[in-house]
Design an enzyme around this catalytic site. Structure first.
Site, PDB file in Angstrom:
ATOM      1  NE  ARG A   2      -2.315   8.319 -13.309  1.00  0.00           N
ATOM      2  CZ  ARG A   2      -3.160   6.432 -13.706  1.00  0.00           C
ATOM      3  NH1 ARG A   2      -4.980   7.395 -13.486  1.00  0.00           N
ATOM      4  NH2 ARG A   2      -2.861   5.803 -13.710  1.00  0.00           N
TER       5      ARG A   2
ATOM      6  CD  GLU B 110      -3.079   8.132  -7.652  1.00  0.00           C
ATOM      7  OE1 GLU B 110      -3.557   6.411  -8.153  1.00  0.00           O
ATOM      8  OE2 GLU B 110      -2.369   8.644  -7.923  1.00  0.00           O
TER       9      GLU B 110
HETATM   10  N1  MTE Z   1      -4.178   7.651   2.861  1.00  0.00           N
HETATM   11  C1  MTE Z   1      -3.575   7.251   3.744  1.00  0.00           C
HETATM   12  N2  MTE Z   1      -3.807   7.915   4.676  1.00  0.00           N
HETATM   13  N3  MTE Z   1      -2.505   8.551   3.298  1.00  0.00           N
HETATM   14  C2  MTE Z   1      -1.336   8.293   1.917  1.00  0.00           C
HETATM   15  O1  MTE Z   1      -0.692   8.692   2.492  1.00  0.00           O
HETATM   16  N4  MTE Z   1      -2.083   8.316  -0.448  1.00  0.00           N
HETATM   17  C3  MTE Z   1      -2.386   8.122  -1.199  1.00  0.00           C
HETATM   18  C4  MTE Z   1      -3.659   7.130  -1.129  1.00  0.00           C
HETATM   19  N5  MTE Z   1      -4.062   7.448  -0.111  1.00  0.00           N
HETATM   20  C5  MTE Z   1      -2.233   8.151   1.376  1.00  0.00           C
HETATM   21  C6  MTE Z   1      -3.528   7.666   1.029  1.00  0.00           C
HETATM   22  C7  MTE Z   1      -1.906   7.838  -2.874  1.00  0.00           C
HETATM   23  S1  MTE Z   1      -0.948   9.223  -3.262  1.00  0.00           S
HETATM   24  C8  MTE Z   1      -2.256   6.285  -2.939  1.00  0.00           C
HETATM   25  S2  MTE Z   1      -1.609   6.058  -4.612  1.00  0.00           S
HETATM   26  C9  MTE Z   1      -2.676   5.329  -2.806  1.00  0.00           C
HETATM   27  O2  MTE Z   1      -3.583   5.803  -1.426  1.00  0.00           O
HETATM   28  C10 MTE Z   1      -1.718   4.567  -2.246  1.00  0.00           C
HETATM   29  O3  MTE Z   1      -2.392   3.316  -1.804  1.00  0.00           O
HETATM   30  P1  MTE Z   1      -3.105   2.251  -2.551  1.00  0.00           P
HETATM   31  O4  MTE Z   1      -2.367   1.755  -4.055  1.00  0.00           O
HETATM   32  O5  MTE Z   1      -2.659   1.002  -1.425  1.00  0.00           O
HETATM   33  O6  MTE Z   1      -4.026   2.393  -2.699  1.00  0.00           O
HETATM   34 MO1  MOS Z   2       0.634   8.391  -5.487  1.00  0.00          MO
HETATM   35  S1  MOS Z   2       0.746   9.521  -6.302  1.00  0.00           S
HETATM   36  O1  MOS Z   2       0.259   7.214  -7.004  1.00  0.00           O
HETATM   37  O2  MOS Z   2       1.701   7.455  -5.012  1.00  0.00           O
END
Ligand code: MTE
Ligand code: MOS
Length: 738
Positions: free
Chosen positions: A308, A692
């Protein structure tokens, strides 16, 4: 229901302290508490491991070493290259050597320190440079190229250099934890704080030597994951399950914060070597880029993370002639892992620094250089890995943000300020984000859901995604309410369980809502079709009445749903394809002040404009955008991960590792959703993934500091500012430019 700014389904529970995390669950009678014994060396042969003093310690019920394991001794998720418990060789300081169960947390942790270990020290390889020199990699290097690199020699201007970006500790509020509860006939129920229940299920089953079907992993919520619980929850779940099997009792393993920081992987830190060729206007003609990252002792997710980084080193810019080479360095440090952005931020860091360097060399506004390099009409609309962009909206989005944030006027004001201010310099920068949505590993782009209707009209919702605070559960509940045409209060959200929806992907790559939302929609459509004849007969009846009518007519009121992302493809051998279903976009303007004498910096104002498509829930999306931005600012400005030459993590506690706090938020903080946003793909009501991408909006903070530091010198050389731009790094850069 969709598009409403509903609060997080657990918001009230979170603030009242009523949301249950694994450590809050009622414990079965006789529950034992576990701790891991960890290596004190980064690289050594184990001559002797004597756990007799551990066994003899007060309260200890069981101790397990590698020799006691009944089956697989592995936590490697992709390659089986990392043991749960090391036996002959230790490869990082903090590597688990044995697991102990005792009658209290305190006694378990105390006993874990009593083992007698004789090491035969080996030379540790700690840095990327050392690993590169030894050609020591966890995976083969990769390469993607396009065009003709003769363009580099032919270019009128050239720039070259070495860049660095730092690692990052996830600092989830809830640390790693697992509670294993033994059942009959070898069954095991594991409550784990994991983004990937299915993987924990598989690794626990392999460690116990039982079929997957005997192991159930359940996750109601995590107190944050951020990628740090995508693979790295497994060792704790395995240890708890093995001790539970050995004792016949429930076993809970909750990791102390210091041990969590030492024992779990972080964001990959990178070094970059680049050579760029460009014309008088700052337009890139050729780029030769080498990426090398610290992967730690094992592969973990490093293949996909570094891939990535390679696919995001263009950010929003067309690279006509380009070579990108990526080395995945093996070091005697904990295995680096997923972290919000998954290598994307690291790839984008390189190209944004190159843009800034070009602007400085030519004495142009960096925003103009960025715009000149944007993707555009064919043939400038194809990425270096061969994907054609379908909705490249950055030109309009950046234009809009430039206007809202009053970029040009403020840039002039900053210039005037700096001319009159020798000791405090200001900087202003606008940086864009383009982020590909889909899992890099193709098979992961699938999901399942399970929806039950009860005869009182209430709805039981389950799917393969996990909740870590990001608001996935409320978004999927909104989708279900919308599809079924019921109010949101009827939809009951339930814990993720491998027993309800099997073979799930991790909740990661920001795809949670896309794939689980579509799977839940699929289930709802099936149910709606079954209810349709009853609704036709009885158009005015309540939802509950229709459900009851269907029940009495003996119609199934439970449905599974499934989704797999269509069309995406990628060939790793040629490094070409269309791996992303679509892209998410955003841009940010940051303004900082830097104290030239102390190196301290402050973010004064931030303006964020982010594309969440047609937002499913603007309140949740706004939270993700602001939170992601601040977390990214932490990575780029204050969070510094330091290992010493022996491989000891020096930043192993909150006392030595600084994350952003409320006081670091800018006093002026504007966040806007891109109202014209609409996903080109017909997925979850044309919304876009948002978890992200906003983290990378924080590149604007780093670049504002870059500009401020640059203002201390008339040199046309790139500003030698390493990330994170801590006061120390800022002072180093200022001095280097004198
Ligand atoms: N937001 C919160 N509050 N806590 C988290 O751990 N993880 C992030 C993001 N936002 C996270 C977060 C990461 S690394 C990812 S990949 C995505 O949320 C995963 O959730 P989603 O696919 O439902 O967006
Ligand atoms: Mo998020 S780094 O893809 O868990």
């Amino acid at each position: 229901m969709i598009r409403e700014p509903l609060p997080h389904d657990s918001a009230a529970l979170h603030v009242a302290g009523e949301a249950r995390y694994v450590d809050d669950l009622p414990e079965p009678p006789g529950t034992l508490y576990a701790a891991l014994g960890m290596s004190s060396q980064a690289h050594a042969r184990i001559r002797r491991l004597d756990v007799a003093p551990v066994r003899a310690a007060q309260g200890v019920i069981a101790v397990l070493t590698a020799a006691d394991l009944p089956a697989a001794n592995n936590i490697g998720p992709v390659l089986p290259d990392e043991p749960a418990l090391a036996s002959e060789l230790v490869q990082f300081r903090g590597q688990p050597l044995f697991a102990v169960a005792a009658s209290s947390v305190e006694l378990a942790r105390r006993a874990a320190r009593l083992a007698q270990v004789e090491y035969e020290p080996l030379a540790p390889v700690v840095t990327v440079e050392q690993a590169l020199e030894k050609k020591q990699f966890v995976l083969p290097s990769a390469r993607v190229a396009r065009g003709d690199m003769a363009a580099l020699g032919a270019a009128k201007h050239r720039l070259q250099g070495r860049l660095r970006s730092g690692a990052q500790e996830h600092f989830y509020l809830e640390g790693q934890v697992a509670l294993a509860i033994p059942g009959e006939r070898g069954e095991m129920l594991v409550h784990s704080s994991t983004q990937h229940p299915t993987e924990v299920q598989h690794l626990v089953a392999a460690a116990l030597g039982v079929p997957d079907a005997l192991v159930t992993v359940e996750v109601r919520r995590m107190g944050g994951g951020f990628g740090g619980k995508e693979t790295q929850a497994a060792v704790y779940a395995i240890a708890a399950a093995l001790l539970s099997r050995a004792t016949g009792r429930a076993v809970k393993l909750r990791v102390d914060r210091d041990d969590d920081m030492v024992g779990t992987g972080k964001r990959h830190d990178f070094i970059y070597d680049y050579r760029a060729g460009f014309d008088d206007t700052g337009r890139l003609e050729a780029l030769d880029l080498m990426l090398a990252s610290r992967c730690g002792l094992s592969a973990d997710l490093s293949g996909a993370v570094n891939d990535r980084a390679m696919s995001h080193c263009d950010n929003g810019y067309f690279l006509p002639n380009v070579t990108v080479e990526s080395h995945r360095c093996k070091t005697n440090t904990v295995s680096a892992t997923a972290f919000r952005g998954f290598g994307g931020p690291q790839g984008m860091f390189a190209i944004e620094s190159i843009m800034a360097g070009i602007a400085r060399r030519l004495d142009l506004d960096p925003l103009d250089v960025r715009k000149r390099n944007f993707y555009g009409a064919a043939p400038r609309n194809v990425t270096h890995y061969g994907q054609t962009l379908q909705d490249f909206i950055l030109p309009e989005l950046v234009e809009e943000l430039e206007r809202r944030a009053d970029y040009r006027r403020r840039r002039d004001a900053v210039k005037a300020f700096n001319a009159a201010s020798p000791l405090v310099k200001k900087g202003l920068a606008l940086t864009p984000v383009k982020f590909g949505i889909s899992f890099t590993a193709l098979p992961m782009n699938q999901a399942g859901a399970l929806v039950h209707l009860y005869t009182d009209g209430s709805v039981h919702l389950n799917h393969g995604g996990t909740e870590m605070g990001q608001g996935l559960f409320i978004k999927v509940a909104q989708i279900v309410a919308e599809e079924l045409g019921v109010e949101i209060g009827r939809v009951h959200i339930t814990a993720t369980s491998t027993g309800k929806v099997p073979n799930t992907s991790p909740t990661a790559a920001s795809s949670g809502t896309d794939v689980n939302g579509e799977a839940a929609r699929d289930a709802c459509r099936k149910l709606k079709a079954r209810l349709a004849p009853f609704r036709e007969k009885n158009p005015d009846a309540s939802f509950a009445q229709i459900v009851r009518d269907a029940y009495f007519a003996r119609v199934s009121l439970s449905a599974t749903g499934y989704w797999r992302t269509p069309e995406i493809h990628f060939d790793r051998a040629t490094w070409k394809g269309s791996p992303f279903f679509y892209y998410a976009y955003g841009a940010a303007v940051s303004e900082v002040a830097v104290d030239v004498l102390t190196g301290e910096s402050r973010l004064l104002r931030a303006d964020l404009l982010h594309d969440a498509g047609r937002s499913l829930n603007p309140a949740i999306d706004r939270g993700q955008i602001e939170g992601g931005f601040i977390q990214g600012m932490g990575w780029l400005t204050m969070e510094e991960v330091v290992w010493d030459a022996k491989g000891t993590l020096l930043t192993h506690a909150p006392s030595t590792y600084k994350i952003p706090v409320a006081g670091d938020c800018p006093p002026v903080f504007n966040t806007w959703l891109w109202e014209r946003g609409e996903n080109v793909r017909d997925i979850v009501y044309r919304s876009k993934a948002v978890g992200e991408p906003p983290l990378m909006l924080a590149l604007s903070v780093y670049h504002a500091i870059y500009e401020a530091v640059g203002a201390t010198s008339a040199s046309r050389e790139p500003v030698p500012l390493e990330a994170p731009a801590t006061p120390e790094a800022i002072l180093k850069a200022i001095h280097a430019m004198r």
